[in-house]
Design an enzyme around this catalytic site. Sequence first.
Site, PDB file in Angstrom:
ATOM      1  N   ASN A  13      84.673  44.597  35.578  1.00 25.11           N
ATOM      2  CA  ASN A  13      83.450  44.273  36.401  1.00 25.11           C
ATOM      3  C   ASN A  13      83.697  45.132  37.895  1.00 25.11           C
ATOM      4  O   ASN A  13      84.468  44.418  38.902  1.00 25.11           O
ATOM      5  CB  ASN A  13      83.224  42.790  36.611  1.00 25.11           C
ATOM      6  CG  ASN A  13      82.256  42.459  37.529  1.00 25.11           C
ATOM      7  OD1 ASN A  13      81.499  43.230  37.937  1.00 25.11           O
ATOM      8  ND2 ASN A  13      81.677  41.138  37.473  1.00 25.11           N
ATOM      9  N   ARG A  93      80.741  45.746  33.116  1.00 25.81           N
ATOM     10  CA  ARG A  93      79.397  45.543  33.749  1.00 25.81           C
ATOM     11  C   ARG A  93      79.110  46.931  34.288  1.00 25.81           C
ATOM     12  O   ARG A  93      79.971  47.469  35.184  1.00 25.81           O
ATOM     13  CB  ARG A  93      79.877  44.610  35.165  1.00 25.81           C
ATOM     14  CG  ARG A  93      78.534  44.371  35.634  1.00 25.81           C
ATOM     15  CD  ARG A  93      78.883  43.246  36.870  1.00 25.81           C
ATOM     16  NE  ARG A  93      77.641  43.153  37.506  1.00 25.81           N
ATOM     17  CZ  ARG A  93      77.563  42.827  38.690  1.00 25.81           C
ATOM     18  NH1 ARG A  93      78.777  42.685  39.448  1.00 25.81           N
ATOM     19  NH2 ARG A  93      76.565  42.655  39.558  1.00 25.81           N
ATOM     20  N   HIS A 181      71.565  40.791  38.219  1.00 25.66           N
ATOM     21  CA  HIS A 181      72.132  39.518  37.954  1.00 25.66           C
ATOM     22  C   HIS A 181      71.963  39.213  36.572  1.00 25.66           C
ATOM     23  O   HIS A 181      72.164  38.135  36.183  1.00 25.66           O
ATOM     24  CB  HIS A 181      71.770  38.327  38.931  1.00 25.66           C
ATOM     25  CG  HIS A 181      72.033  38.411  40.306  1.00 25.66           C
ATOM     26  ND1 HIS A 181      71.313  37.998  41.351  1.00 25.66           N
ATOM     27  CD2 HIS A 181      73.535  38.985  40.782  1.00 25.66           C
ATOM     28  CE1 HIS A 181      71.973  38.201  42.483  1.00 25.66           C
ATOM     29  NE2 HIS A 181      73.196  38.781  42.263  1.00 25.66           N
ATOM     30  N   LEU A 209      72.831  32.193  43.432  1.00 28.62           N
ATOM     31  CA  LEU A 209      72.827  32.094  44.711  1.00 28.62           C
ATOM     32  C   LEU A 209      74.220  32.287  45.285  1.00 28.62           C
ATOM     33  O   LEU A 209      75.063  31.568  45.421  1.00 28.62           O
ATOM     34  CB  LEU A 209      72.306  30.563  45.454  1.00 28.62           C
ATOM     35  CG  LEU A 209      70.851  30.278  45.083  1.00 28.62           C
ATOM     36  CD1 LEU A 209      70.651  28.811  45.570  1.00 28.62           C
ATOM     37  CD2 LEU A 209      69.893  31.161  45.420  1.00 28.62           C
ATOM     38  N   ARG A 241      71.650  41.009  53.039  1.00 29.64           N
ATOM     39  CA  ARG A 241      70.121  41.688  52.752  1.00 29.64           C
ATOM     40  C   ARG A 241      69.080  40.838  53.018  1.00 29.64           C
ATOM     41  O   ARG A 241      69.037  39.697  52.891  1.00 29.64           O
ATOM     42  CB  ARG A 241      70.211  42.085  51.119  1.00 29.64           C
ATOM     43  CG  ARG A 241      71.139  43.228  50.699  1.00 29.64           C
ATOM     44  CD  ARG A 241      71.513  43.115  49.407  1.00 29.64           C
ATOM     45  NE  ARG A 241      72.566  42.689  48.690  1.00 29.64           N
ATOM     46  CZ  ARG A 241      72.675  42.645  47.606  1.00 29.64           C
ATOM     47  NH1 ARG A 241      71.938  42.654  46.563  1.00 29.64           N
ATOM     48  NH2 ARG A 241      73.987  41.973  47.242  1.00 29.64           N
ATOM     49  N   ILE A 329      76.949  29.773  46.263  1.00 26.33           N
ATOM     50  CA  ILE A 329      76.329  28.573  47.065  1.00 26.33           C
ATOM     51  C   ILE A 329      75.818  27.849  45.970  1.00 26.33           C
ATOM     52  O   ILE A 329      75.611  26.521  46.334  1.00 26.33           O
ATOM     53  CB  ILE A 329      75.153  29.584  47.908  1.00 26.33           C
ATOM     54  CG1 ILE A 329      75.899  30.121  49.058  1.00 26.33           C
ATOM     55  CG2 ILE A 329      74.224  28.481  48.600  1.00 26.33           C
ATOM     56  CD1 ILE A 329      74.557  31.283  49.762  1.00 26.33           C
ATOM     57  N   GLU A 379      80.463  36.407  34.701  1.00 30.21           N
ATOM     58  CA  GLU A 379      79.649  37.451  34.015  1.00 30.21           C
ATOM     59  C   GLU A 379      80.525  38.128  33.153  1.00 30.21           C
ATOM     60  O   GLU A 379      80.151  39.229  32.499  1.00 30.21           O
ATOM     61  CB  GLU A 379      79.520  38.432  35.300  1.00 30.21           C
ATOM     62  CG  GLU A 379      78.444  38.017  36.299  1.00 30.21           C
ATOM     63  CD  GLU A 379      78.204  38.903  37.456  1.00 30.21           C
ATOM     64  OE1 GLU A 379      77.027  38.799  38.101  1.00 30.21           O
ATOM     65  OE2 GLU A 379      79.267  39.302  38.292  1.00 30.21           O
TER      66      GLU A 379
HETATM   67  P1  ADP Z   1      79.345  37.142  44.750  1.00 24.18           P
HETATM   68  O1  ADP Z   1      77.835  37.181  44.703  1.00 24.18           O
HETATM   69  O2  ADP Z   1      79.938  38.072  46.041  1.00 24.18           O
HETATM   70  O3  ADP Z   1      79.936  36.863  43.386  1.00 24.18           O
HETATM   71  P2  ADP Z   1      79.916  34.302  45.182  1.00 24.18           P
HETATM   72  O4  ADP Z   1      78.892  33.773  43.957  1.00 24.18           O
HETATM   73  O5  ADP Z   1      81.177  33.973  45.193  1.00 24.18           O
HETATM   74  O6  ADP Z   1      79.584  36.023  45.615  1.00 24.18           O
HETATM   75  O7  ADP Z   1      79.157  33.481  46.394  1.00 24.18           O
HETATM   76  C1  ADP Z   1      79.527  33.603  47.665  1.00 24.18           C
HETATM   77  C2  ADP Z   1      78.695  32.775  48.607  1.00 24.18           C
HETATM   78  O8  ADP Z   1      79.169  31.444  48.291  1.00 24.18           O
HETATM   79  C3  ADP Z   1      79.205  32.877  50.147  1.00 24.18           C
HETATM   80  O9  ADP Z   1      77.955  32.999  51.106  1.00 24.18           O
HETATM   81  C4  ADP Z   1      80.085  31.672  50.437  1.00 24.18           C
HETATM   82  O10 ADP Z   1      80.053  30.889  51.359  1.00 24.18           O
HETATM   83  C5  ADP Z   1      79.494  30.718  49.306  1.00 24.18           C
HETATM   84  N1  ADP Z   1      80.229  29.584  48.970  1.00 24.18           N
HETATM   85  C6  ADP Z   1      81.560  29.625  48.562  1.00 24.18           C
HETATM   86  N2  ADP Z   1      82.089  28.187  48.306  1.00 24.18           N
HETATM   87  C7  ADP Z   1      81.179  27.482  49.140  1.00 24.18           C
HETATM   88  C8  ADP Z   1      80.995  26.177  49.349  1.00 24.18           C
HETATM   89  N3  ADP Z   1      82.149  25.464  49.051  1.00 24.18           N
HETATM   90  N4  ADP Z   1      79.961  25.705  50.382  1.00 24.18           N
HETATM   91  C9  ADP Z   1      79.044  26.416  50.446  1.00 24.18           C
HETATM   92  N5  ADP Z   1      79.001  27.759  50.077  1.00 24.18           N
HETATM   93  C10 ADP Z   1      79.979  28.065  49.505  1.00 24.18           C
END
Ligand code: ADP
Length: 394
Positions: A13, A93, A181, A209, A241, A329, A379
């Site tokens: 990926n 991916r 996604h 998210l 973004r 998130i 994924e």
């Molecule tokens: P990607 O889209 O790069 O795969 P992720 O799914 O890992 O990213 O999500 C990243 C987001 O998740 C970031 O904004 C990060 O701050 C948030 N995040 C990760 N752990 C926590 C947490 N414990 N509380 C709140 N937000 C979190």
Amino acid sequence: MTRTEDAAILVLNAGSSSVKFALFRAETLEPLCRGGIEGIGSAARFGGAAGSKAHLFDGAVLAEGSSHEAATHWLLDRLRRADHLDLRAAGHRVVHGGPDFSAPVVIDDDVMRTLEGLIPLAPAHQPHNLAAIRAVAKAWPSLPQLACFDTAFHRSMPRLAQLFAIPHALTDEGLIRYGFHGLSYQHIADVLPDIAGDVAEGRVIVAHLGHGASLCAMRERRSIATTMGFTALDGLMMGMRCGAIDAGLVLYLIEQRGMTPAEVSEILNRRSGLQGVSGISNDARTLLASEEPRATEALDLFAYRVVREAGSMMAALGGLDAFVFTAGIGERSARIRSAIGQGLAWTGIRLDEDRNAGNNVRISADGATIPVYVIPADEEVPIARSVSSQVLSA
Ligand code: ADP
């Protein structure tokens, strides 16, 4: 002699600044090893590996400042030198499958040419995905490889959900809503029946998210609407973004403010979202820990945009039977989930705040009409499943 218990599927990926990988046992899809290289383009580093085959990477050090190409080469080199590893197929991916690919496809020269032709639709991602395919072909020339697309899951959307109100000649040239996604949504569609039972077949909104963010409206576990569009810039507010904005604002920046397309792109793709509104960080964790009013406003706007767009997904579905949170998130921020839950209280969503604080699988209150779930994003597993069913069982 080949030890059949180590027959494996490799999943790659390749993102804009990372290369994640996973090895799965070919027969059972049991995960053998997962890991990734992060920070490519700034301070590339091996983020470690987990699983029964993690020892393949013991003592591994990645050269500082590695490019995508060097990082992939480094990774494949370690796998090639591994004893007792019998790779049977690889799955990738690939961000864009264009208008034609609505399912994973076995890669050959014709497919590669088609995928190269789609680079203009996803210039920040597609070249890395294709480079990873070429690197695997070089390391294992006869290994079958499968491309799994972020866009494919949404090809089931009705025509109206794919159309923009632009001249039809442009629509015919492929300027449509593709959505992204898709592998994450595929995974949720695959696991939801075991978690939610019959409700999985109903009207479900999934909120992915993470750094990138989008919503998918599913009916019978198929996409019927989504918030991302022609590109992954549309829809929800994200880490950097802007999400959906007035197209007139883009014209204003170019025509009245004299900005170049590259400058506008930099603003909308890298200096907006949580980063732009807060002026502090693109990372939700940092903003949640901050008491700055702008950090709070950025998080409030993030939740407000999810609520607004969820209303639009509900209208497309004609109602709502379940809501799912996934990705960074969605999986880990009780506060943001709670704000979204409150904004959607009119739908019948009501969270149990203890379950929500505990990141439980089901976070809705007893007696609430709409069940709400938290399901970890994955994924790589849907790619391995597709490799197993389309390549190894073929
Ligand atoms: P990607 O889209 O790069 O795969 P992720 O799914 O890992 O990213 O999500 C990243 C987001 O998740 C970031 O904004 C990060 O701050 C948030 N995040 C990760 N752990 C926590 C947490 N414990 N509380 C709140 N937000 C979190």
